[in-house]
Design an enzyme around this catalytic site. Sequence first.
Site, short mmCIF file in Angstrom:
data_model
loop_
_atom_site.label_atom_id
_atom_site.label_comp_id
_atom_site.label_asym_id
_atom_site.label_seq_id
_atom_site.Cartn_x
_atom_site.Cartn_y
_atom_site.Cartn_z
N HIS A 46 0.85 -1.19 0.00
CA HIS A 46 0.00 0.00 0.00
C HIS A 46 0.88 1.24 0.00
O HIS A 46 2.04 1.20 0.46
CB HIS A 46 -0.88 0.02 1.25
CG HIS A 46 -2.01 -0.95 1.21
ND1 HIS A 46 -3.22 -0.69 1.82
CD2 HIS A 46 -2.14 -2.17 0.64
CE1 HIS A 46 -4.04 -1.71 1.64
NE2 HIS A 46 -3.40 -2.63 0.93
N GLU A 48 0.86 3.86 1.87
CA GLU A 48 1.29 4.27 3.20
C GLU A 48 2.45 3.41 3.71
O GLU A 48 3.42 3.93 4.27
CB GLU A 48 0.13 4.17 4.20
CG GLU A 48 -1.05 5.06 3.87
CD GLU A 48 -2.15 4.35 3.07
OE1 GLU A 48 -3.32 4.67 3.28
OE2 GLU A 48 -1.82 3.47 2.23
N CYS A 76 -6.66 2.21 5.36
CA CYS A 76 -7.37 0.99 5.74
C CYS A 76 -6.92 0.57 7.14
O CYS A 76 -6.08 1.22 7.76
CB CYS A 76 -7.07 -0.12 4.74
SG CYS A 76 -5.35 -0.72 4.80
N CYS A 79 -3.03 -0.12 7.29
CA CYS A 79 -2.22 1.11 7.25
C CYS A 79 -2.46 1.97 8.49
O CYS A 79 -1.52 2.59 8.99
CB CYS A 79 -2.52 1.88 5.97
SG CYS A 79 -1.97 0.97 4.50
#
Length: 170
Positions: A46, A48, A76, A79
């Site tokens: 991801h 992040e 999410c 993260c």
Amino acid sequence: MKEAIRQAKKAEALEEVPIGCVIVYEGKIIARGYNRRNTDKNTLSHAELNAIRKASKKLGDWRLEGCTMYVTLEPCQMCSGALVQSRIDEVVIGCMNSKAGCAGSVMNLLQVEGFNHQVKITQGVLEEECSTMLSDFFKRLREKKKQEKAARKAEREKLENQQSEKEADK
């Protein structure tokens, strides 16, 4: 946030969901990240997490105290947990994610009182630009899938017709 949007466009160029982020320390961008899950074949890739990894390397510490993350889409659960664990001070969010967001939409993991760290949240920075980028991406994706489905159907029908003609010739 403008630099986070530029990162998201890098993801989009790879046909990834366009999510991007940057991490700022002492007024300077120290790390950038964008979504690369499909490219890397990695659930953890991801925007992040990619940025957190780079920021930790840059600062030489897993603790990112004094840092602010700018991200185009609400983090999410994975993260959000990483933000808490990394001790990032603040997250600035472009648009919220009603289906998976864990900075206030579905739940707020960033400010759980029982945790040893809470992350300050700022929402809605360049919200329309971030939201439009995502919705346009998903519209194109749905249209592409619709075209691919129609092409597969046409190919099946063609094969079925060829099979029928062969059987009729027998």
